[in-house]
Design a protein around this motif. Structure first.
Motif, mmCIF file in Angstrom:
data_model
loop_
_atom_site.group_PDB
_atom_site.id
_atom_site.type_symbol
_atom_site.label_atom_id
_atom_site.label_comp_id
_atom_site.label_asym_id
_atom_site.label_seq_id
_atom_site.Cartn_x
_atom_site.Cartn_y
_atom_site.Cartn_z
ATOM 1 N N LYS A 114 -15.324 -34.376 32.383
ATOM 2 C CA LYS A 114 -15.343 -33.787 31.045
ATOM 3 C C LYS A 114 -13.951 -33.465 30.550
ATOM 4 O O LYS A 114 -13.652 -33.644 29.385
ATOM 5 C CB LYS A 114 -16.107 -32.456 31.104
ATOM 6 C CG LYS A 114 -17.555 -32.532 30.768
ATOM 7 C CD LYS A 114 -18.067 -31.105 30.650
ATOM 8 C CE LYS A 114 -19.536 -31.059 30.999
ATOM 9 N NZ LYS A 114 -20.022 -29.681 31.103
ATOM 10 N N PHE A 141 -5.982 -31.218 35.664
ATOM 11 C CA PHE A 141 -7.021 -30.413 35.036
ATOM 12 C C PHE A 141 -8.336 -30.604 35.805
ATOM 13 O O PHE A 141 -9.090 -29.664 36.032
ATOM 14 C CB PHE A 141 -7.178 -30.860 33.580
ATOM 15 C CG PHE A 141 -7.862 -29.875 32.677
ATOM 16 C CD1 PHE A 141 -8.423 -28.701 33.173
ATOM 17 C CD2 PHE A 141 -7.933 -30.114 31.311
ATOM 18 C CE1 PHE A 141 -9.044 -27.796 32.321
ATOM 19 C CE2 PHE A 141 -8.546 -29.220 30.454
ATOM 20 C CZ PHE A 141 -9.110 -28.058 30.958
ATOM 21 N N SER B 137 -11.624 -33.592 25.701
ATOM 22 C CA SER B 137 -10.837 -32.821 26.657
ATOM 23 C C SER B 137 -10.046 -31.719 25.965
ATOM 24 O O SER B 137 -9.339 -31.977 24.987
ATOM 25 C CB SER B 137 -9.874 -33.744 27.389
ATOM 26 O OG SER B 137 -8.905 -32.975 28.057
ATOM 27 N N PRO B 138 -10.132 -30.481 26.471
ATOM 28 C CA PRO B 138 -9.353 -29.386 25.877
ATOM 29 C C PRO B 138 -7.855 -29.693 25.799
ATOM 30 O O PRO B 138 -7.168 -29.132 24.957
ATOM 31 C CB PRO B 138 -9.612 -28.210 26.820
ATOM 32 C CG PRO B 138 -10.946 -28.504 27.411
ATOM 33 C CD PRO B 138 -11.023 -30.000 27.534
ATOM 34 N N ILE B 139 -7.364 -30.586 26.643
ATOM 35 C CA ILE B 139 -5.938 -30.915 26.569
ATOM 36 C C ILE B 139 -5.620 -31.559 25.222
ATOM 37 O O ILE B 139 -4.594 -31.290 24.609
ATOM 38 C CB ILE B 139 -5.534 -31.828 27.731
ATOM 39 C CG1 ILE B 139 -5.610 -31.021 29.026
ATOM 40 C CG2 ILE B 139 -4.141 -32.415 27.520
ATOM 41 C CD1 ILE B 139 -4.909 -31.620 30.199
ATOM 42 N N LEU B 140 -6.536 -32.399 24.747
ATOM 43 C CA LEU B 140 -6.319 -33.021 23.445
ATOM 44 C C LEU B 140 -6.369 -31.980 22.331
ATOM 45 O O LEU B 140 -5.622 -32.075 21.356
ATOM 46 C CB LEU B 140 -7.379 -34.108 23.208
ATOM 47 C CG LEU B 140 -6.981 -35.552 23.482
ATOM 48 C CD1 LEU B 140 -6.135 -36.088 22.351
ATOM 49 C CD2 LEU B 140 -6.219 -35.697 24.791
ATOM 50 N N VAL B 225 -8.496 -24.070 27.825
ATOM 51 C CA VAL B 225 -8.193 -24.921 28.973
ATOM 52 C C VAL B 225 -8.730 -24.240 30.227
ATOM 53 O O VAL B 225 -9.233 -24.874 31.144
ATOM 54 C CB VAL B 225 -6.667 -25.155 29.086
ATOM 55 C CG1 VAL B 225 -6.289 -25.683 30.457
ATOM 56 C CG2 VAL B 225 -6.202 -26.112 28.003
#
Ligand code: SF4
Ligand code: SF4
Lengths: 274, 439
Positions: A114, A141, B137-140, B225
């Motif tokens: 995810k 991550f 994705s939280p990174i994006l 994140v």
């Protein structure tokens, strides 16, 4: 050069070029396609029609760690990295201690895939979660997200054996490994393509690790014992570790009832029970 | 004396730091460059040998770099957000400090965002984030919102700078040719006509409103994140607001610190006065109490309900042999002592408030470290049969050097900015009739 000559020349050129092109097309089509590594698109899709699953019988595991060693040998994994790790567990001070082999659970709701920003780790149709170390950017991550400590990182420049280097890379077995990328247990899909068990299952002297296909409803262990998955889970009260996290693991455990080995010593750090 | 003259004199005074650099100033810049270079050297080593040169390993897979990333992104909330809020609410006393606040934002983002690249195992694949980017994705989310915030705050800083650029174009004659050219180009034919002024005010007003939600989104997604994972201490619904409050808290402290420094070094006592310190000090006090409240609700709920994995984390966090010492240092330095300094009338002086701010910045940096590391040391499965280096964490000299380099880079960019542009917004300060300094 007249106009006609010119046209003829151009025509001949086109025909010859096309013929040459055709030859290369034929040659490419005739060349036997290498079975391994499979094409990247196949690697991402998975093996059609399959849903891989693992069942680990805690009543049989005696903590010998042969599974870990076989896995490390097969994947050239540098110690102390263990894609499948045998924990010594005890859920509470009064509960019974037991051995607990833990691979990557190939979760159906994988927290790791995810969060990946670049789709370097992905879930396939056959249930397997893989890492593509040619795509991974090393953000880690996924390591932070996996609740089962199933992922490892190549912090430095990995040392390689010549045998490892001779193999072309595929996410299906994960080597040759590369600096700055993540890796983990992959259920050995390259062996499954040949109808073979992963090494952890095939070497287990107790036959504690069963591997198979949920669609066929059958799992097999290293002793060649094939059981019906649904019945096995029903009869032996199969469960999944930390079910309440909602990750939907594809690895089932059979509780250590009627053990065939002496219990492991009590452990100091009480593990987190399901 | 005519008000016109006094305004000119004030402008002249505010331009002094742009015109000349003292020997001490050059020494300062030189030493910052040295620290930066050492950081770069450490990074070069890391590039060659990989992240192996850090203390991060399988369990503690994020460490000092990520904590510093959160710290800088937090600081970045100082500026634009606070100057925008003050502009929107027409707080007149903001005028002399908006410029430095906005500059902090841009510089903190410029230095903070690359910390993530420093943390990457494969910085050579940085562009994969665009090529293969997954919006899930939280990174994006981070990449998008930080990029938006940086663009927005750069614009905001720049637009508010235009009248001063024009002033420098017209008044600074004894400077290097490239600087003249720079000011001429950047001033985009500003002639301070009433029509231009009206446009400018309108643009700034609109941008101030737009930038506020962007700033809030930035620290919210940074918190996500962590919040989006299943890990104890991270998987918390209050993480968004907790981080946003923390960010404004440390950002405000950063402005106060910068105010105190520039006031001393550039002799801005007449523009930045006790009033600004007191007002921002009250804001800092409010935020400090709010942050205490969030911290209490975060840990008290998990301690009281005592879910087994949370208890394990809290043991790690509060055990004096593990992080307990650091936690209480953070609480004392970052929260309790500053709160007392900000409450007591006796210490509500410029020195007292500045001390509180410096302490808050230290404490908040430590707090970010305590958010990242202990959770990673609290896996669901027991830690067995692994080298102790996998689970222990103390940054190596490489990590410290890179972080020191980043800090020096922040100070360096800030210094250079104040050498190129007036650190107090001249036109805004002069416009404020209520507060024009009389000479
Ligand atoms: S066990 Fe961890 S790495 Fe494996 S699929 Fe689940 S979350 Fe991902
Ligand atoms: S470390 Fe690699 S696989 Fe894991 S989330 Fe980052 S890019 Fe994806």
């Amino acid at each position: 050069m007249t106009r006609r000559e010119f046209l003829r020349a151009v025509g001949t050129f086109i025909v010859v070029a096309a013929a040459l092109r055709w030859k290369t097309v034929v040659a490419l089509a005739m060349k036997p396609r290498q079975a391994y590594p499979p094409l990247p698109s196949e690697v991402r899709r998975g093996i059609p029609g399959k849903k891989f699953v693992m069942v680990i019988d805690l009543a049989k595991c005696d903590g010998c760690r042969k599974c870990t060693q076989a896995c490390q040998a097969m994947h050239f994994t540098p110690a102390p990295r263990e894609w499948i790790k045998v924990y010594q567990m005890q859920d509470s001070p009064t509960a019974a201690p037991y051995w607990f082999p833990k691979p990557c659970f190939q979760c159906d709701n994988p927290p790791c895939t995810k969060v990946c920003p670049v789709d370097a780790t992905f879930k396939r149709q056959d249930g397997i979660v893989l890492v593509d170390n040619e795509r991974c950017i090393g953000c880690r991550f996924c390591m932070a997200a996996c609740p089962y400590t199933a992922r490892f990182f190549n912090w430095g420049n990995p040392s390689h054996t010549s045998e490892e280097l001779a193999t072309p890379y595929s996410p299906e077995y994960g080597f040759p490994r590369r600096m700055g990328t993540v890796e983990k247990c992959d259920f050995c899909p390259h062996l499954a393509r040949e109808g073979k068990l992963p090494p952890c299952a095939s070497v287990c002297p107790m036959g504690a690790i069963y591997f198979g296909d949920q669609n066929e409803d059958a799992v097999t262990n290293g002793q060649g014992e094939t059981l019906r998955l649904s019945e096995l889970l029903l009869d032996r009260a199969g469960y999944r570790y930390l079910e309440d996290l909602g990750t939907q693991p594809r690895v089932y455990y059979l509780p250590p009832k009627n053990r065939r080995y002496p219990a492991p010593p009590k452990v100091l750090e009480v593990s987190h029970a399901t | 004396m005519q008000p016109e003259q006094s305004a000119d004199a004030a402008a002249e005074e505010l331009l002094r730091s742009v015109r000349q650099t003292s020997r001490k100033g050059r020494l300062w810049i030189g030493s910052l460059v040295a620290v930066c270079s050492f950081g770069l050297f450490a990074y070069a080593i890391q590039l060659i040998h990989g992240l192996e040169v850090t203390a991060m390993r399988e369990y503690v897979s994020w460490g000092l770099y990520i904590a510093t990333f959160i710290f800088f992104i937090g600081i970045s909330h100082a500026g634009t957000l606070i100057s925008a809020i003050l502009r929107v609410t027409h707080a007149e006393w903001r005028r002399p400090i908006t410029r430095m606040a906005e500059a902090i934002t841009v510089i903190a983002l410029l230095v903070g965002a690359p910390m993530v690249i420093v943390d990457m195992g494969r910085p050579d694949r940085l562009l994969y984030v665009i090529r293969y980017g997954r919006l899930q994705s939280p990174i994006l989310w981070d990449v998008l919102s930080i990029a938006t915030y940086l663009t927005g705050s750069l614009l905001y800083l720049y637009v508010a700078l235009i009248p001063d650029l024009a002033r420098m174009r017209d008044q600074c004659t004894a400077i290097a040719g490239w600087r003249k050219r720079l000011y001429r180009i950047l001033a985009i034919r500003w002639h301070d006509t009433p029509a231009q002024r009206a446009h400018l005010e309108k643009a700034l007003g609109a941008m101030a409103v737009i930038i506020i939600p962007v700033a809030v989104s930035v620290h919210t997604v940074v918190s996500w994140v962590f919040g989006m994972t299943l890990r104890p201490g991270w998987h918390s619904t209050i993480f968004g607001p907790y981080f946003v409050v923390g960010a404004i808290f440390s950002g405000t402290a950063a402005i106060i610190t910068a105010m105190a420094v520039f006031r001393r070094v550039y002799h801005l006592e007449r523009y930045i006065a006790l009033q600004q310190f007191r007002n921002l000090g009250s804001l800092l006090l409010t935020l400090s109490l709010l942050y205490m409240y969030f911290t209490l609700s975060e840990y008290l709920t998990s301690w009281y309900s005592a879910e087994s994995i949370d208890v394990k984390l809290l043991k790690n966090l509060f055990d004096l042999h593990r992080y307990g010492f650091d936690f209480w240092v953070m609480a004392m330095l970052g929260l309790f002592i500053p709160t007392i300094l900000l409450i007591l009338p006796k210490t509500r002086t410029i020195i007292g408030i500045t001390t509180a701010s410096v302490l808050v910045n230290l404490g908040m940096w430590l707090k970010r470290y305590l958010i990242v590391v202990p959770t990673l040391q609290t896996p669901f499965l027991p830690v067995q049969g692994v080298p102790s280096s996998w689970i222990r964490y103390f940054p190596t000299w490489i990590e410290w050097s890179i972080v020191a380099g980043a800090l020096a880079m922040f100070l360096l960019l800030f210094t250079l900015f104040s050498k190129l542009f007036p650190i107090v917004s001249i036109w805004e300060t002069l416009e404020d009739t209520s507060d024009v300094p009389t000479t």
